[in-house]
Design a protein around this motif. Structure first.
Motif, PDB file in Angstrom:
ATOM      1  N   ILE A  64      26.515 -30.488  32.891  1.00 57.08           N
ATOM      2  CA  ILE A  64      25.432 -30.711  31.937  1.00 57.08           C
ATOM      3  C   ILE A  64      24.134 -30.164  32.521  1.00 57.08           C
ATOM      4  O   ILE A  64      23.832 -30.408  33.696  1.00 57.08           O
ATOM      5  N   PRO A  65      23.375 -29.398  31.758  1.00 57.39           N
ATOM      6  CA  PRO A  65      22.118 -28.844  32.290  1.00 57.39           C
ATOM      7  C   PRO A  65      21.213 -29.941  32.855  1.00 57.39           C
ATOM      8  O   PRO A  65      21.159 -31.056  32.325  1.00 57.39           O
ATOM      9  N   ASP A  66      20.526 -29.609  33.935  1.00 56.20           N
ATOM     10  CA  ASP A  66      19.731 -30.595  34.667  1.00 56.20           C
ATOM     11  C   ASP A  66      18.814 -31.449  33.798  1.00 56.20           C
ATOM     12  O   ASP A  66      18.745 -32.672  33.989  1.00 56.20           O
ATOM     13  N   PRO A  67      18.091 -30.881  32.836  1.00 59.34           N
ATOM     14  CA  PRO A  67      17.168 -31.722  32.055  1.00 59.34           C
ATOM     15  C   PRO A  67      17.858 -32.829  31.252  1.00 59.34           C
ATOM     16  O   PRO A  67      17.200 -33.764  30.806  1.00 59.34           O
ATOM     17  N   TYR A  68      19.202 -32.712  31.080  1.00 58.59           N
ATOM     18  CA  TYR A  68      19.917 -33.657  30.219  1.00 58.59           C
ATOM     19  C   TYR A  68      20.964 -34.479  30.961  1.00 58.59           C
ATOM     20  O   TYR A  68      21.664 -35.289  30.355  1.00 58.59           O
ATOM     21  N   ARG A  69      21.088 -34.281  32.290  1.00 61.52           N
ATOM     22  CA  ARG A  69      22.162 -34.924  33.040  1.00 61.52           C
ATOM     23  C   ARG A  69      22.082 -36.442  32.990  1.00 61.52           C
ATOM     24  O   ARG A  69      23.110 -37.129  32.978  1.00 61.52           O
ATOM     25  N   GLU A  70      20.873 -36.988  32.975  1.00 59.40           N
ATOM     26  CA  GLU A  70      20.740 -38.437  32.982  1.00 59.40           C
ATOM     27  C   GLU A  70      21.248 -39.081  31.696  1.00 59.40           C
ATOM     28  O   GLU A  70      21.475 -40.292  31.653  1.00 59.40           O
ATOM     29  N   MET A  71      21.446 -38.307  30.665  1.00 54.79           N
ATOM     30  CA  MET A  71      21.962 -38.850  29.412  1.00 54.79           C
ATOM     31  C   MET A  71      23.372 -39.407  29.587  1.00 54.79           C
ATOM     32  O   MET A  71      23.761 -40.353  28.916  1.00 54.79           O
ATOM     33  N   GLY A  72      24.162 -38.776  30.468  1.00 54.81           N
ATOM     34  CA  GLY A  72      25.579 -39.099  30.567  1.00 54.81           C
ATOM     35  C   GLY A  72      26.380 -38.203  29.642  1.00 54.81           C
ATOM     36  O   GLY A  72      25.891 -37.722  28.611  1.00 54.81           O
ATOM     37  N   SER A  73      27.637 -37.979  29.983  1.00 60.56           N
ATOM     38  CA  SER A  73      28.425 -36.979  29.265  1.00 60.56           C
ATOM     39  C   SER A  73      28.766 -37.394  27.834  1.00 60.56           C
ATOM     40  O   SER A  73      28.812 -36.541  26.942  1.00 60.56           O
ATOM     41  N   LEU A  74      29.017 -38.672  27.584  1.00 59.74           N
ATOM     42  CA  LEU A  74      29.346 -39.075  26.220  1.00 59.74           C
ATOM     43  C   LEU A  74      28.139 -38.964  25.298  1.00 59.74           C
ATOM     44  O   LEU A  74      28.243 -38.339  24.224  1.00 59.74           O
ATOM     45  N   PRO A  75      26.953 -39.523  25.644  1.00 61.38           N
ATOM     46  CA  PRO A  75      25.788 -39.318  24.770  1.00 61.38           C
ATOM     47  C   PRO A  75      25.434 -37.840  24.594  1.00 61.38           C
ATOM     48  O   PRO A  75      25.037 -37.419  23.501  1.00 61.38           O
ATOM     49  N   PHE A  76      25.577 -37.051  25.670  1.00 59.31           N
ATOM     50  CA  PHE A  76      25.271 -35.623  25.561  1.00 59.31           C
ATOM     51  C   PHE A  76      26.233 -34.943  24.591  1.00 59.31           C
ATOM     52  O   PHE A  76      25.818 -34.140  23.746  1.00 59.31           O
ATOM     53  N   ALA A  77      27.527 -35.266  24.683  1.00 66.70           N
ATOM     54  CA  ALA A  77      28.511 -34.683  23.770  1.00 66.70           C
ATOM     55  C   ALA A  77      28.218 -35.081  22.327  1.00 66.70           C
ATOM     56  O   ALA A  77      28.342 -34.259  21.406  1.00 66.70           O
ATOM     57  N   LEU A  78      27.830 -36.329  22.126  1.00 65.14           N
ATOM     58  CA  LEU A  78      27.519 -36.777  20.767  1.00 65.14           C
ATOM     59  C   LEU A  78      26.274 -36.093  20.231  1.00 65.14           C
ATOM     60  O   LEU A  78      26.196 -35.764  19.028  1.00 65.14           O
TER      61      LEU A  78
END
Length: 390
Positions: free
Chosen positions: A327-341
């Motif tokens: 996951i790109p650095d600016p979005y890594r803290e979101m976590g993979s499930l929220p990022f995928a959603l």
């Protein structure tokens, strides 16, 4: 009511992505689905023709045999001879299974029981973790990291485990990380297994999907491999026959015989016309495998090049039909499930969250190369816009 075995199975992490995807499509949205690794390339026409021909013969409508037709097992042995230079006895070292997933699961019933330990890769295709659990065994998860020597990871995990593991499960090229190994890895693993009397199970699902000159090695190429383990081979990926459910377990004769004994109580094998068509695929389909491989390579390049142009740094995999993307650095803290959603909502692209493959999959998402290049281009454009807005 209490149920046995399934109480150790967690909720399906990918279910939320699937639910949102279905809801979006019902609302009329055009979702590019790069989540579920369900091959979309048609099976070879000459294989389909043979299936139709065999299905019209009433003699093929009866029960078959759980070990697989003799000619089918001979075709698998011949494929191994052509592709890997490996000699297998089709009578004692090859068995047909109803897909590799069924073969692995039932094989582990014969190898593991409560109190036993299996080492499995992590992150992992879920059945690698949960087939031992369903068999009642304990699991030790050996992390796959690009910078680490995976044999050393396995060796350390084995030596630090008690009770000593009875089975080591590996799978290369690896789903989801796309990690690849050379023959030296299997040479070390076979020698270790012989020394410590541990069984090795190699899921070789992506034997035929590789790029840039890389040729995935078979564990069976190592002298003595048949003394310590087996390999699972399938027509799902290279021959693009996923729904046909045609797989094989090859290698150690005692392990193959144990699986054959168990399967004789559980099934009568795959529908016989499918087995007959699979013989044609194995004997005549090497050229089609190359065509399928070329399609996946073009899709890989379209996706990776498009993501890189969008500012998302991803590696170009040498094997499998996936891209494993941090996951790109600016979005890594979101976590993979929220990022995928969020990608699903904003980019209209479905991907698999890395957490669904195990704890160390957090921070990644997996793209499956199961849409054509035009659709992949559409996905990249949506992702580029979404990354600007997230």
């Amino acid at each position: 009511m209490e149920f046995r075995r399934i109480d150790r199975l967690p909720p399906y992490v990918f279910a939320e992505v699937d639910r949102r995807k279905i809801a979006a499509r019902r609302a009329g949205e055009d979702i590019v689905d790069l989540g579920f690794g369900n091959p979309d390339i048609p099976s070879a026409p000459f294989v389909v023709d043979k299936l139709v021909e065999a299905a019209r013969n009433p003699r093929n409508h009866r029960y078959s045999v759980s070990r697989g037709l003799p000619n089918l097992r001979r075709a698998v042995a011949e494929r191994y001879r052509r592709r890997f230079g490996v000699e297998l006895d089709p009578e004692t070292q090859v068995i047909s299974t109803i897909g590799a997933k069924e073969g692995l699961s039932h094989l582990l019933w014969t190898l593991l029981q409560p109190g036993d330990v299996a080492i499995v890769p992590e992150p992992s295709y879920p059945i690698h973790i949960y087939a031992p659990i369903i068999a009642g065994a304990e699991v030790r998860q050996a992390p796959i990291e690009r910078e680490a020597d995976y044999f050393e990871v396995l060796e350390r995990m084995f030596r630090n485990s008690w009770p000593r593991p009875r089975v080591i499960i590996v799978s290369f090229p690896h789903n989801p990380t796309t990690h690849c190994v050379d023959l030296r890895f299997f040479e070390r693993l076979v020698a270790f297994a012989r020394e410590h009397e541990v069984a090795v199970v190699h899921d070789f699902a992506y034997a035929d999907i590789a790029f840039d000159g890389y040729r995935p090695p078979s564990m069976m190429q190592v002298p003595g491999a048949v003394d310590v383990g087996v390999e699972l081979y399938t027509l799902t990926k290279g021959h693009s026959m996923p729904g046909w459910r045609v797989g094989f377990v090859v290698g150690n004769a005692e392990m193959v015989a144990a699986l054959a004994k168990l399967k004789s109580y559980l099934d009568y094998g795959t529908f016989q016309p499918i087995q007959i068509a699979a013989i044609v695929a194995l004997n005549e389909g090497d050229g089609y495998v190359e065509e399928v491989n070329a399609i996946y390579r073009r899709r890989r390049d379209a996706l990776v090049d498009g993501l890189v142009r969008s500012g998302w740094k991803v590696e170009r995999p040498r094997g499998t039909m996936f891209v494993w993307a941090p996951i790109p650095d600016p979005y890594r803290e979101m976590g993979s499930l929220p990022f995928a959603l969020d990608l699903l909502d904003r980019a209209k692209v479905a991907v698999s969250p890395g957490i669904g493959f195990g704890p160390s999959g957090e921070g990644f998402v997996r793209f499956a190369l199961v849409e054509n290049e035009h659709r992949i281009g559409q996905a990249v454009r949506g992702i580029r816009k979404a990354l600007d807005r997230l």
